[in-house]
Every structure is written in C-alpha cells, then in structure tokens.
Design an enzyme around this catalytic site. Structure first.
Site, mmCIF file in Angstrom:
data_model
loop_
_atom_site.group_PDB
_atom_site.id
_atom_site.type_symbol
_atom_site.label_atom_id
_atom_site.label_comp_id
_atom_site.label_asym_id
_atom_site.label_seq_id
_atom_site.Cartn_x
_atom_site.Cartn_y
_atom_site.Cartn_z
ATOM 1 C CD GLU A 66 4.752 31.734 -2.016
ATOM 2 O OE1 GLU A 66 4.318 30.626 -1.643
ATOM 3 O OE2 GLU A 66 4.859 32.715 -1.258
ATOM 4 C CG ASP A 67 9.035 34.233 -3.099
ATOM 5 O OD1 ASP A 67 7.887 34.538 -3.462
ATOM 6 O OD2 ASP A 67 9.346 34.107 -1.907
HETATM 7 N N1 LIG Z 1 8.716 38.949 8.644
HETATM 8 C C1 LIG Z 1 9.345 39.230 7.477
HETATM 9 N N2 LIG Z 1 8.922 38.630 6.318
HETATM 10 C C2 LIG Z 1 9.582 38.931 5.182
HETATM 11 C C3 LIG Z 1 10.688 39.810 5.163
HETATM 12 N N3 LIG Z 1 11.154 39.865 3.893
HETATM 13 C C4 LIG Z 1 10.390 39.061 3.159
HETATM 14 N N4 LIG Z 1 9.430 38.492 3.916
HETATM 15 C C5 LIG Z 1 8.413 37.550 3.421
HETATM 16 O O1 LIG Z 1 7.193 38.270 3.307
HETATM 17 C C6 LIG Z 1 6.097 37.353 3.442
HETATM 18 C C7 LIG Z 1 5.059 37.990 4.356
HETATM 19 O O2 LIG Z 1 4.672 39.208 3.819
HETATM 20 P P1 LIG Z 1 3.214 39.437 3.223
HETATM 21 O O3 LIG Z 1 3.132 40.850 2.736
HETATM 22 O O4 LIG Z 1 2.209 38.978 4.235
HETATM 23 O O5 LIG Z 1 3.106 38.396 2.012
HETATM 24 P P2 LIG Z 1 3.526 38.493 0.479
HETATM 25 O O6 LIG Z 1 5.011 38.808 0.445
HETATM 26 O O7 LIG Z 1 3.184 37.117 -0.017
HETATM 27 O O8 LIG Z 1 2.692 39.555 -0.154
HETATM 28 C C8 LIG Z 1 6.639 36.042 3.972
HETATM 29 O O9 LIG Z 1 6.532 35.129 2.886
HETATM 30 P P3 LIG Z 1 6.550 33.534 3.064
HETATM 31 O O10 LIG Z 1 7.834 33.129 3.723
HETATM 32 O O11 LIG Z 1 6.220 32.981 1.727
HETATM 33 O O12 LIG Z 1 5.441 33.153 4.099
HETATM 34 P P4 LIG Z 1 3.885 33.520 4.229
HETATM 35 O O13 LIG Z 1 3.813 34.740 5.089
HETATM 36 O O14 LIG Z 1 3.347 33.734 2.842
HETATM 37 O O15 LIG Z 1 3.313 32.329 4.891
HETATM 38 C C9 LIG Z 1 8.094 36.402 4.345
HETATM 39 O O16 LIG Z 1 9.046 35.353 4.157
HETATM 40 C C10 LIG Z 1 11.101 40.425 6.395
HETATM 41 O O17 LIG Z 1 12.042 41.199 6.461
HETATM 42 N N5 LIG Z 1 10.407 40.089 7.515
#
Ligand SMILES: Nc1nc2c(ncn2[C@@H]2O[C@H](COP(=O)(O)OP(=O)(O)O)[C@@H](OP(=O)(O)OP(=O)(O)O)[C@H]2O)c(=O)[nH]1
Ligand SMILES: [Mn+2]
Length: 180
Positions: A66-67
């Site tokens: 994804e990233d």
């Molecule tokens: N809580 C938090 N999240 C952070 C941080 N830095 C990066 N993230 C990541 O950001 C995602 C959630 O943010 P959103 O704005 O909802 O999603 P997006 O990045 O896909 O646009 C998560 O992705 P993901 O792991 O792929 O999971 P998902 O939310 O897509 O299921 C999370 O891992 C941080 O400092 N705190």
C-alpha cells in the site's frame, strides 16, 4: 535447507525496514514508520497469542504494498504465496478515492480469511492506541473521533477471530462512547 522461525522473522523485518526506510508516521515526533508494522506483529504475538509464522510475517509486511514500491509478486517470490495472499487481502486500492477505500474496508472485512482478519484487528488496535497517545499533525479532535467510529464498523465485521484483541478494541471504543 530450511531456516529457523527466528531467521525467517529477521529476514522479513529487515525487508520491511528497508522498504519503509524513508517513511515517517504522522505524529508530531515523526516516528519511523517501521515502528508500526513491528508493533502490529508484536500485538499479534504478545497479546493475541498468535504463533502462526505466516501471520506474523504478513503483519510485518502489511503496509509495504500500500505504501511503498513493493509488489505482491515480489512478496510471493521472497516469502511465499500465503504471506503474499494475506498482505494482498489487507491492502487498500490506493487508486480509489479515500471515502470509497474506507467504505470497502467495512464491506469486505467479514469476507476476509481468518489470517487476514487477525492482521486487520492488530492494525486497528495499534492505530487506535496511537491516536490515544498523540494526535497526527493536522488532525482535529473530530477527525480522530471519526476514525474511531469508522474503525468500529470495520472491527464489527472481524468479530469472532481473536477474543483477547477484540476485548481490548471493545474497551477503546467504550472509552470513546462508540458502540461496536
Ligand atoms: N493513528 C495514527 N495513524 C498513522 C500515523 N501515521 C501514519 N498513520 C497511518 O494513517 C492511516 C490512517 O489515516 P487515514 O487518514 O485514515 O488514512 P490514509 O492514510 O489511508 O489516508 C493508517 O493507515 P493503515 O495502517 O493502512 O490503516 P487503515 O487506517 O487504513 O486501516 C495509519 O497506519 C500516526 O501517527 N497515528
Ligand atoms: Mn497499518
């Protein structure tokens, strides 16, 4: 010749660390991104009691496709078809608009494999705890609350997978006044 589980996990975490090497979390301290996949794998092992090596590997790799520039084929070649399939299942299609991606996570959650559901539960648990620890740069309190509400809808579709992780998630939702 076969490798020990420890050697396999080290190979996997090293691969993930190299892939995420230039990424940082969104918190004000700009934590290295790799802390997140390591933490997700650790939740599965330490709190979920998971010993399935391929699930722990998929957790370490879960955000690489994804990233970063990683492909599913590359994961299959390096770590085999099961790990690649679990990562594929938890990978959002980034070409879709964000709202659509979020909606699809809710819709697809109940249909994921048991192994993929475990990774999703631990991913959500890590991210919700991270939101309680500190607010990502630029996020309002309302956006944080919306993330909790959306995550509860995803987790609802993952129920019956791991009691320990689901209890901890339930507690976090309860603290926010969010119904599961
Ligand atoms: N809580 C938090 N999240 C952070 C941080 N830095 C990066 N993230 C990541 O950001 C995602 C959630 O943010 P959103 O704005 O909802 O999603 P997006 O990045 O896909 O646009 C998560 O992705 P993901 O792991 O792929 O999971 P998902 O939310 O897509 O299921 C999370 O891992 C941080 O400092 N705190
Ligand atoms: Mn993640």
């Amino acid at each position: 010749m076969s490798y020990s589980s420890a050697a396999v996990l080290l190979e996997t975490v090293n691969f993930a660390a190299e892939k995420h090497r230039n990424q940082r979390r969104k918190d004000p301290g700009a934590t290295p991104y790799i802390n997140h996949p390591i933490g997700v794998a650790r939740i599965l092992s330490h709190e979920g009691g998971i010993t399935d090596l391929e699930v722990l590997q998929a957790a370490l790799l879960h955000d690489t496709v994804e990233d970063t520039d990683t492909t599913i084929d590359e994961l299959e070649c390096m770590f085999g078809p099961t790990v690649a399939r679990i990562v594929q299942e938890v990978t959002d299609d980034k070409s879709l608009p964000k709202e659509e991606r979020k909606r699809l996570q809710v819709e697809h959650a109940p249909h994921r494999s048991h192994q993929a559901k475990l990774v999703k539960l631990a991913d959500k648990l890590y991210n919700l705890r991270d939101l309680n620890r500190c607010t990502p740069t630029g996020w309002t309190p309302a956006r944080v609350q919306e993330y909790f509400v959306w995550a509860s809808r995803v987790v609802k579709g993952l129920r019956g997978t791991n009691a320990a992780l689901e209890e901890k998630l339930q507690h976090l939702f309860m603290e926010r006044g969010v119904e599961l």
